[in-house]
Every structure is written in C-alpha cells, then in structure tokens.
Design a protein around this motif. Structure first.
Motif: not given
Length: 358
Positions: A163-169, A182-183, A188-192, A211-214
């Motif tokens: 899943v490639s995320v088109d995050y805000r830039q 990302v979070a 959402a994926l944690l539900k699956q 790293g920032e997302a983690v």
C-alpha cells in the motif's frame, strides 16, 4: 652517576622514526588537513567504483544528466512535480515489464493510496501480511508514480500486497501532516492485520518519514509495526562527510552549507529538537523501534546520516541492519535494470520475510 649515550643502532632507529614522523606531518599538511580535522582538498580525479557493475556506470551518466536538467528546489513546485513525475512514470513502466503487478486506487483511513498486488497473486506465506510504502521526493513531489517505483518490484518479488500512501506534502502542508496520514492508514490496516505482520518502508523523504511515522505511532500508543525499512534517509537530519563529498562525486556544485531537512518547506514549523520530527533526538524513543533495514550507497549524500542512524539504533538495542553499495547514488534502486537494484530488492524482500510475523 654517569649517563651513557644510547647505542648507535638505537640512535639510528630514533632518527628514522623522527624522519618518518616529519614526513607524515608534511604529507598531512600538503593534504590540507588542519588541527580541527577540516580537509582542504585540491582538485583531483576520483575514478568511478571498480566494484560497481558496467550497467551502473552507464546509468550513472544518465542520472547525472537528469540532475543537470532538474528544476531548482526553490522554483515553482508544479515544475518539479511535473519533471520528476515524467522520470518516475518512465521507471514505473520499465518496472512493470520486469515485475508484473496489478495496481488499484483506494482510500484507506480517509487517505488516498495505491494498492500494488503481484500479478500472480499473493503468496501463501504473505496472505496475512502487508507492506506500507512511503514515497520519496523531498516532501514536495513523488506522489503516484514515485510510490509505484518503490512498490512494484517489492510486491512482485515478495508476492505481497504493498500500500503506497499519497501523504500530504509541502509547500501546501507542513509537519506533522504526513505522519498523521501514515498513522491513519496504519490504524485502518490494524483492523485487518496484526501489527507484527505490517511493515513500513520508504526511500529518501520516505525513509525519513518512516522513522517519523514510527515515532508518531509510538507517541499515540499504537502497537509498533513488525519491521521497517529506511532507505537513503533515516532517523537523523542530514550531516557528516557525505553531505560534502557526495556532491563532488556526483558532479554537483560544492557548497559550504549542505541542505538540511529543516530547510525544506515541509519542516518550516518543526522544531529541530522535536523527536517526532527527528527521532534521533530521543534514545528512549529509538529503543522502542522495531527491526530496521537501512540501505544507501557511497555516492549518496545521505550516506553519513544513514550510517549514524544505524549506529544510534543499534546503541538503543534495536536490530538495525545496514547495507551499502559502492559507487551507488541516492535512490539508486529506482532504476530496475541495475544488478545492484536487483540485489537491493532481494535484500528488502528477504528482510521483511524474516522479520514480519506469520
């Protein structure tokens, strides 16, 4: 008491040692290294790496040409996005011929994403796993085609959904907008999927964002992913020898003030000491990171920061695995024809296969 002079052989040995010391000092001075260790290097030729493949040598010239025609970082953002989208779209098409996949668009957690699936279907061992890709592009460009470049070979070779995320830039958005996106996808994926079966990886800005997302996930008390990959960018700001040497090795103008992440529009409101922006600021935070794969090359301007990131992660007790390719430039594996790129894909696939839960 009478003092005797040393035997002649000892005097000769002392003289020889003194001459060698003087010679070494003179050589150091000629090299232009001052007492602080700052090197003042005269012009000289550095041959291209004898360890790199012939394909890499040829591709390197193409990459240099692309760099010479790139729009300036401070120019109109539309110009940069259009320029890099053309390059990445071409790469993605070349990749699809080598690594067959199916691509779809989906909103996950309210965030636009691209879902890349291997054309032959998900491998049996990967059915309860998923990877999240965070594309590169200086937090300015790379959405869409940039994510495909980083996802296609991994999905195809690994037999896994990416899943490639088109995050805000930036410049439209600022930190922590991308971490929030990302979070949201991760939540959402944690539900699956169990957290231990989810991997996150990215290159360049995507490696930094990983790293920032983690860090953001940990701060929000969500379970950490099973493993991550930070490529050509990691948990520290850019610094060290490579920020000075890599431009010279890549034919770029030398600068007395290398670019810092804080100089990018996305970080204009971030605090340099904030561990959510720069996780290296907190060893306690790093200690909570999952197993981490780090990838770079010796002509990558982020080489030093990636090495330092691996050092800090290891010191914090994290399973941090570093791979460096000689002669390779920033994001070298974006071009799929190189033997070094194929090696990097295999390293990534094997790492997540070993580290993610079953």
């Amino acid at each position: 008491m009478e003092l005797k002079s040393p035997p002649r052989w000892q005097r000769l040995a002392l003289l020889a040692g003194w001459l060698l010391s003087v010679s070494a000092l003179a050589a150091t001075e000629r090299a232009g290294v001052d007492r602080q260790g700052n090197a003042h290097i005269p012009a000289f030729t550095v041959p291209y790496s004898s360890y790199a493949s012939p394909q890499a040598r040829q591709m390197f010239q193409r990459v240099l040409e692309q760099g010479r025609h790139a729009p300036p970082l401070a120019g109109p953002i539309a110009d940069s996005r259009s320029y890099y989208d053309r390059i990445n779209s071409d790469r993605a098409e070349r990749m699809r011929r080598l690594y067959p996949v199916r691509i779809g668009n989906r909103r996950i957690g309210g965030v636009p994403t691209q879902v890349i699936m291997p054309a032959r279907g998900i491998a049996a061992r990967q059915r309860k796993r998923v990877l999240i890709n965070l594309h590169g592009g200086a937090f300015l460009w790379g959405a869409g085609s940039g994510g495909l470049v980083e996802s296609i070979p991994i999905a195809s070779l690994g037999g896994i959904e990416v899943v490639s995320v088109d995050y805000r830039q930036g410049p439209e958005h600022v930190f922590p907008a991308a971490s929030e996106d990302v979070a949201a996808v991760y939540r959402a994926l944690l539900k699956q999927y169990p957290a231990r079966n989810i991997g996150i990886y990215g290159c360049s800005a995507g490696g930094v964002l990983t790293g920032e997302a983690v860090a953001w996930i940990i701060a929000r008390k969500l379970p950490v992913p099973g493993a991550i990959g930070t490529f050509c960018g990691s948990v520290t700001d850019m610094g060290g020898d490579s920020t000075y040497m890599a431009p010279a090795l890549n034919g770029d103008p030398l600068t007395a003030k290398p670019l810092k992440l804080a100089d990018l529009p996305y970080f204009r409101q971030a605090k340099v000491g904030d561990p959510l922006a720069f996780p290296a600021n907190s060893p306690a935070l790093l200690a909570k990171f999952p197993p981490t794969l780090l990838i770079t090359g010796t002509r990558d301007f982020t080489l030093s920061s990636v090495i330092q990131s691996q050092r800090l992660l290891s010191a914090a007790g994290v399973d941090a695995e570093l791979h460096v390719w000689d002669g390779m430039w920033h994001s070298f594996f974006s071009d799929p024809e190189l033997p070094e790129s194929r090696e990097a894909y295999r390293v990534i696939v094997r790492f997540f296969d070993r580290k993610l839960g079953r």
